[in-house]
Design a protein around this motif. Sequence first.
Motif, PDB file in Angstrom:
ATOM      1  N   GLN A  60      19.415   9.900 -84.415  1.00 47.99           N
ATOM      2  CA  GLN A  60      18.780  11.213 -84.355  1.00 47.99           C
ATOM      3  C   GLN A  60      17.411  11.117 -83.670  1.00 47.99           C
ATOM      4  OE1 GLN A  60      18.043  13.076 -88.161  1.00 47.99           O
ATOM      5  NE2 GLN A  60      17.898  15.124 -87.261  1.00 47.99           N
ATOM      6  N   VAL A  61      16.630  10.158 -84.090  1.00 54.25           N
ATOM      7  CA  VAL A  61      15.321   9.945 -83.471  1.00 54.25           C
ATOM      8  C   VAL A  61      15.507   9.499 -82.026  1.00 54.25           C
ATOM      9  CG1 VAL A  61      13.199   8.571 -83.535  1.00 54.25           C
ATOM     10  CG2 VAL A  61      14.200   9.421 -85.662  1.00 54.25           C
ATOM     11  N   TYR A  62      16.501   8.653 -81.795  1.00 54.06           N
ATOM     12  CA  TYR A  62      16.789   8.153 -80.446  1.00 54.06           C
ATOM     13  C   TYR A  62      17.019   9.320 -79.485  1.00 54.06           C
ATOM     14  CZ  TYR A  62      19.060   5.341 -76.788  1.00 54.06           C
ATOM     15  OH  TYR A  62      19.395   4.732 -75.597  1.00 54.06           O
ATOM     16  N   ASP A  63      17.854  10.295 -79.907  1.00 53.99           N
ATOM     17  CA  ASP A  63      18.174  11.440 -79.050  1.00 53.99           C
ATOM     18  C   ASP A  63      16.944  12.297 -78.786  1.00 53.99           C
ATOM     19  OD1 ASP A  63      20.779  10.649 -78.852  1.00 53.99           O
ATOM     20  OD2 ASP A  63      21.535  12.003 -80.400  1.00 53.99           O
ATOM     21  N   ARG A  64      16.092  12.444 -79.798  1.00 53.06           N
ATOM     22  CA  ARG A  64      14.874  13.232 -79.614  1.00 53.06           C
ATOM     23  C   ARG A  64      13.910  12.541 -78.652  1.00 53.06           C
ATOM     24  NH1 ARG A  64      13.483  15.331 -85.790  1.00 53.06           N
ATOM     25  NH2 ARG A  64      15.249  16.796 -85.959  1.00 53.06           N
ATOM     26  N   VAL A  65      13.875  11.230 -78.709  1.00 52.30           N
ATOM     27  CA  VAL A  65      12.995  10.480 -77.796  1.00 52.30           C
ATOM     28  C   VAL A  65      13.510  10.598 -76.364  1.00 52.30           C
ATOM     29  CG1 VAL A  65      12.191   8.167 -77.151  1.00 52.30           C
ATOM     30  CG2 VAL A  65      12.150   8.875 -79.550  1.00 52.30           C
ATOM     31  N   ILE A  66      14.840  10.591 -76.195  1.00 51.31           N
ATOM     32  CA  ILE A  66      15.418  10.789 -74.858  1.00 51.31           C
ATOM     33  C   ILE A  66      14.961  12.138 -74.297  1.00 51.31           C
ATOM     34  CG2 ILE A  66      17.544  11.249 -73.576  1.00 51.31           C
ATOM     35  CD1 ILE A  66      18.967   9.217 -75.265  1.00 51.31           C
ATOM     36  N   ALA A  67      15.045  13.171 -75.132  1.00 54.24           N
ATOM     37  CA  ALA A  67      14.644  14.510 -74.697  1.00 54.24           C
ATOM     38  C   ALA A  67      13.157  14.558 -74.359  1.00 54.24           C
ATOM     39  CB  ALA A  67      14.965  15.522 -75.795  1.00 54.24           C
ATOM     40  N   LEU A  68      12.346  13.843 -75.128  1.00 53.22           N
ATOM     41  CA  LEU A  68      10.906  13.822 -74.874  1.00 53.22           C
ATOM     42  C   LEU A  68      10.588  13.141 -73.547  1.00 53.22           C
ATOM     43  CD1 LEU A  68       7.983  14.289 -75.728  1.00 53.22           C
ATOM     44  CD2 LEU A  68       8.085  12.150 -77.039  1.00 53.22           C
ATOM     45  N   GLU A 224      18.290 -12.300 -72.890  1.00 56.76           N
ATOM     46  CA  GLU A 224      18.849 -11.019 -72.469  1.00 56.76           C
ATOM     47  C   GLU A 224      18.193  -9.878 -73.245  1.00 56.76           C
ATOM     48  OE1 GLU A 224      23.369 -12.103 -71.037  1.00 56.76           O
ATOM     49  OE2 GLU A 224      23.048 -11.466 -73.108  1.00 56.76           O
ATOM     50  N   ARG A 225      17.977  -8.748 -72.606  1.00 57.11           N
ATOM     51  CA  ARG A 225      17.475  -7.541 -73.255  1.00 57.11           C
ATOM     52  C   ARG A 225      18.083  -6.341 -72.537  1.00 57.11           C
ATOM     53  NH1 ARG A 225      13.558  -4.643 -70.611  1.00 57.11           N
ATOM     54  NH2 ARG A 225      12.641  -5.622 -68.763  1.00 57.11           N
ATOM     55  N   VAL A 226      18.094  -5.215 -73.202  1.00 56.11           N
ATOM     56  CA  VAL A 226      18.627  -3.987 -72.615  1.00 56.11           C
ATOM     57  C   VAL A 226      17.477  -3.184 -72.013  1.00 56.11           C
ATOM     58  CG1 VAL A 226      19.804  -1.798 -73.082  1.00 56.11           C
ATOM     59  CG2 VAL A 226      20.549  -3.887 -74.244  1.00 56.11           C
ATOM     60  N   ALA A 227      17.609  -2.801 -70.751  1.00 56.92           N
ATOM     61  CA  ALA A 227      16.618  -1.973 -70.083  1.00 56.92           C
ATOM     62  C   ALA A 227      17.141  -0.536 -70.061  1.00 56.92           C
ATOM     63  CB  ALA A 227      16.361  -2.461 -68.663  1.00 56.92           C
ATOM     64  N   THR A 228      16.430   0.375 -70.682  1.00 56.88           N
ATOM     65  CA  THR A 228      16.872   1.765 -70.789  1.00 56.88           C
ATOM     66  C   THR A 228      16.067   2.650 -69.850  1.00 56.88           C
ATOM     67  OG1 THR A 228      17.378   1.401 -73.121  1.00 56.88           O
ATOM     68  CG2 THR A 228      17.206   3.692 -72.386  1.00 56.88           C
ATOM     69  N   VAL A 229      16.750   3.519 -69.110  1.00 55.92           N
ATOM     70  CA  VAL A 229      16.106   4.469 -68.205  1.00 55.92           C
ATOM     71  C   VAL A 229      16.535   5.874 -68.582  1.00 55.92           C
ATOM     72  CG1 VAL A 229      15.881   5.238 -65.810  1.00 55.92           C
ATOM     73  CG2 VAL A 229      16.009   2.789 -66.317  1.00 55.92           C
ATOM     74  N   VAL A 230      15.596   6.784 -68.704  1.00 60.94           N
ATOM     75  CA  VAL A 230      15.904   8.179 -69.035  1.00 60.94           C
ATOM     76  C   VAL A 230      15.707   9.055 -67.822  1.00 60.94           C
ATOM     77  CG1 VAL A 230      15.272  10.158 -70.456  1.00 60.94           C
ATOM     78  CG2 VAL A 230      15.237   7.860 -71.439  1.00 60.94           C
ATOM     79  N   LYS A 231      16.726   9.879 -67.508  1.00 59.06           N
ATOM     80  CA  LYS A 231      16.638  10.822 -66.389  1.00 59.06           C
ATOM     81  C   LYS A 231      16.437  12.226 -66.937  1.00 59.06           C
ATOM     82  CE  LYS A 231      19.613   7.986 -63.439  1.00 59.06           C
ATOM     83  NZ  LYS A 231      20.845   7.937 -62.602  1.00 59.06           N
ATOM     84  N   ARG A 232      16.130  13.153 -66.039  1.00 60.12           N
ATOM     85  CA  ARG A 232      15.847  14.530 -66.461  1.00 60.12           C
ATOM     86  C   ARG A 232      17.125  15.331 -66.699  1.00 60.12           C
ATOM     87  NH1 ARG A 232      12.661  16.740 -61.799  1.00 60.12           N
ATOM     88  NH2 ARG A 232      13.468  14.934 -60.683  1.00 60.12           N
ATOM     89  N   SER A 233      18.288  14.683 -66.745  1.00 60.60           N
ATOM     90  CA  SER A 233      19.611  15.282 -66.948  1.00 60.60           C
ATOM     91  C   SER A 233      20.085  16.044 -65.706  1.00 60.60           C
ATOM     92  CB  SER A 233      19.622  16.216 -68.160  1.00 60.60           C
ATOM     93  OG  SER A 233      18.939  17.418 -67.906  1.00 60.60           O
TER      94      SER A 233
END
Length: 233
Positions: A60-68, A224-233
Amino acid sequence: MTANTGIGGNNPPEDQRIQMLTPAEDIELLVGKDVKDLSERSASLLDTYGRVPDKITDDQVYDRVIALVAAIRQVDSDRDEKRKKMKAPYLAGGKAVDDAFKLPDDKGVDRAKKMDAAIKDLTSRLSEYDTIKYQEEQARAQQESDDLAAKAKEDGIEIDAGKVEVKLESRKSEHGGMSTRSVIKEWEITDEASLPRSVLVPDAKKIQKLVDEGAKIPGVKVTERVATVVKRS
């Protein structure tokens, strides 16, 4: 028909006919509305960012952070778009001024670049001449020092001849201009295998390429680590 540039005329004199752009001191007024809107949007988002937990522990927090992140990216994109649009005529004017002062000839050849090349070429020739003179003077001074030490030794006096340093002074041309000279130490690698480790720098790109290909390199630890990128949708 001549342009009306006199008192009461519609056109300014030729030397005052400049592209009508907002002067620097008035830019703040020109961009004020956009800056105010973007500032309010960014302030609100940054305030929200300040309340985000240090660690994300559920979806839930993860999804809100994506939106932010997406919202912050949108504001930043809007900011950059408006900045570029406002700056475009100034950049175009600046380029036109730069191009004019390249002093192009009738064929469009850049005289400024040719002058720069001429300076480098002629300076190189002067340096070559000065290097020969310096080496000759250095050899002459060293010989004099060695002769003095040898003469003194005959009288039982020990003098350390050492290395003689020749002082280089500036030279003023009677035709105008002045040269200043300094000794530059240059180097080249003759035996790479003999170089100490302290002067060797690992090639990060080559190492990354080998790691990506699954190579095991002595002295390199791979994690190894996961690199996460957020786009504006």
